[in-house]
Design a protein around this motif. Sequence first.
Motif, mmCIF file in Angstrom:
data_model
loop_
_atom_site.group_PDB
_atom_site.id
_atom_site.type_symbol
_atom_site.label_atom_id
_atom_site.label_comp_id
_atom_site.label_asym_id
_atom_site.label_seq_id
_atom_site.Cartn_x
_atom_site.Cartn_y
_atom_site.Cartn_z
ATOM 1 N N UNK A 173 17.221 75.225 43.847
ATOM 2 C CA UNK A 173 17.729 74.491 44.746
ATOM 3 C C UNK A 173 16.777 73.445 45.222
ATOM 4 N N UNK A 174 15.547 73.868 45.558
ATOM 5 C CA UNK A 174 14.555 72.740 45.946
ATOM 6 C C UNK A 174 14.323 71.695 45.002
ATOM 7 N N UNK A 175 14.020 71.983 43.703
ATOM 8 C CA UNK A 175 13.975 71.082 42.632
ATOM 9 C C UNK A 175 15.218 70.260 42.669
ATOM 10 N N UNK A 176 16.358 70.726 42.744
ATOM 11 C CA UNK A 176 17.762 69.950 42.495
ATOM 12 C C UNK A 176 17.776 68.741 43.635
ATOM 13 N N UNK A 177 17.049 69.226 44.803
ATOM 14 C CA UNK A 177 17.276 68.344 46.120
ATOM 15 C C UNK A 177 16.235 67.241 45.897
ATOM 16 N N UNK A 178 15.059 67.670 45.249
ATOM 17 C CA UNK A 178 14.002 66.429 45.250
ATOM 18 C C UNK A 178 14.538 65.493 44.222
ATOM 19 N N UNK A 216 22.864 68.815 35.009
ATOM 20 C CA UNK A 216 23.855 68.931 36.020
ATOM 21 C C UNK A 216 23.348 69.210 37.493
ATOM 22 N N UNK A 217 23.949 68.447 38.470
ATOM 23 C CA UNK A 217 23.578 68.722 39.764
ATOM 24 C C UNK A 217 25.119 68.414 40.529
ATOM 25 N N UNK A 218 25.235 69.400 41.361
ATOM 26 C CA UNK A 218 26.350 69.337 42.278
ATOM 27 C C UNK A 218 27.556 70.169 41.720
ATOM 28 N N UNK A 219 28.919 69.815 41.929
ATOM 29 C CA UNK A 219 29.741 70.678 41.492
ATOM 30 C C UNK A 219 29.867 71.120 40.333
ATOM 31 N N UNK A 273 31.566 76.773 32.145
ATOM 32 C CA UNK A 273 31.387 76.111 33.488
ATOM 33 C C UNK A 273 29.790 75.900 33.547
ATOM 34 N N UNK A 274 29.526 74.734 33.671
ATOM 35 C CA UNK A 274 28.173 74.166 34.031
ATOM 36 C C UNK A 274 27.960 73.928 35.532
ATOM 37 N N UNK A 275 27.036 74.673 35.918
ATOM 38 C CA UNK A 275 26.740 74.729 37.430
ATOM 39 C C UNK A 275 25.485 73.830 37.749
ATOM 40 N N UNK A 276 25.282 73.547 38.990
ATOM 41 C CA UNK A 276 24.134 72.822 39.449
ATOM 42 C C UNK A 276 23.083 73.422 39.128
ATOM 43 N N UNK A 277 22.031 72.679 38.614
ATOM 44 C CA UNK A 277 20.696 73.139 38.106
ATOM 45 C C UNK A 277 20.582 73.659 36.617
ATOM 46 N N UNK A 278 21.968 73.600 36.118
ATOM 47 C CA UNK A 278 21.775 73.910 34.520
ATOM 48 C C UNK A 278 21.546 72.663 33.772
ATOM 49 N N UNK A 279 20.916 73.086 32.467
ATOM 50 C CA UNK A 279 20.474 71.722 31.747
ATOM 51 C C UNK A 279 21.052 72.574 30.160
ATOM 52 N N UNK A 333 25.311 70.733 47.466
ATOM 53 C CA UNK A 333 23.908 70.030 46.890
ATOM 54 C C UNK A 333 24.381 68.381 47.224
ATOM 55 N N UNK A 334 25.434 68.041 47.310
ATOM 56 C CA UNK A 334 25.698 66.538 47.681
ATOM 57 C C UNK A 334 26.525 66.567 48.684
ATOM 58 N N UNK A 335 26.321 65.717 49.869
ATOM 59 C CA UNK A 335 26.909 66.006 51.018
ATOM 60 C C UNK A 335 28.352 65.568 51.143
ATOM 61 N N UNK A 336 29.166 64.779 50.259
ATOM 62 C CA UNK A 336 30.406 64.447 50.082
ATOM 63 C C UNK A 336 30.916 65.185 48.889
ATOM 64 N N UNK A 337 30.244 66.224 48.157
ATOM 65 C CA UNK A 337 30.842 66.520 47.142
ATOM 66 C C UNK A 337 30.486 65.775 46.064
ATOM 67 N N UNK A 338 31.233 66.339 44.752
ATOM 68 C CA UNK A 338 31.032 65.644 43.389
ATOM 69 C C UNK A 338 29.994 66.104 42.494
ATOM 70 N N UNK A 339 29.838 65.714 41.381
ATOM 71 C CA UNK A 339 28.795 66.112 40.469
ATOM 72 C C UNK A 339 28.056 64.881 40.052
ATOM 73 N N UNK A 340 27.040 64.966 39.778
ATOM 74 C CA UNK A 340 25.909 64.151 38.986
ATOM 75 C C UNK A 340 25.555 64.739 37.737
#
Length: 201
Positions: A19-24, A134-137, A156-162, A186-193
């Motif tokens: 989670x910390x790596x995702x936030x950075x 994958x980052x976010x939803x 289903x790919x989750x946040x932090x998956x590669x 991870x993303x305050x307004x939702x969504x996926x990067x």
Amino acid sequence: MTAPVLLRDVAIHPEFLSRAEQERLVADLRDCLRVAPLVTPVTPRGQKMSVAMSAAGRFGWVTDRKGYRYEERHPSGAPWPPIPDRVLAIWEAVSGSAQRPECCLINWYGEGARMGLHQDRDEADFSHPVVSISLGDDALFRIGNDRRGGKTESIWLKSGDVAVMGGAARLRFHGVDRIRFGSSTLLPKGGRINLTLRVVR
């Protein structure tokens, strides 16, 4: 690094990023998007895409009425920002390629966004993989064959998956059927990067 999950030759590394790596990483991407803001492109047929896009690196992948292609500048005319070091470190850890990526495509999926089945084949050398971060939803990722049609499988790919699409998987059709909006904080307004790293030339 734990062994990846293989699905139709696509190597998926679950929870590769903490989670910390995702936030950075998200903070790095916000810096990129200040230089090269997201745009909502259209296909060569004039259809508006549901995914907003930007890029980092020497090249960005773009689509408009002129076609699908790589360009060295954002549609605004500004050069693309450099690929963040944290993103390059992921490529070096999982790609198996001695060459660094020249494009980091940044796709943002809001509620209802999807990506139809397609191949990544605008690059000159298919011996280099495509690496997806994958980052976010959560996203329902569909993998098909190297030709259109036939059986497909989804995960289903989750946040932090590669995911790494190389070798036999390099030209498989793939896409995102839907995202599970609001499934990640991870993303305050939702969504996926989604980031896709590619060697272009």
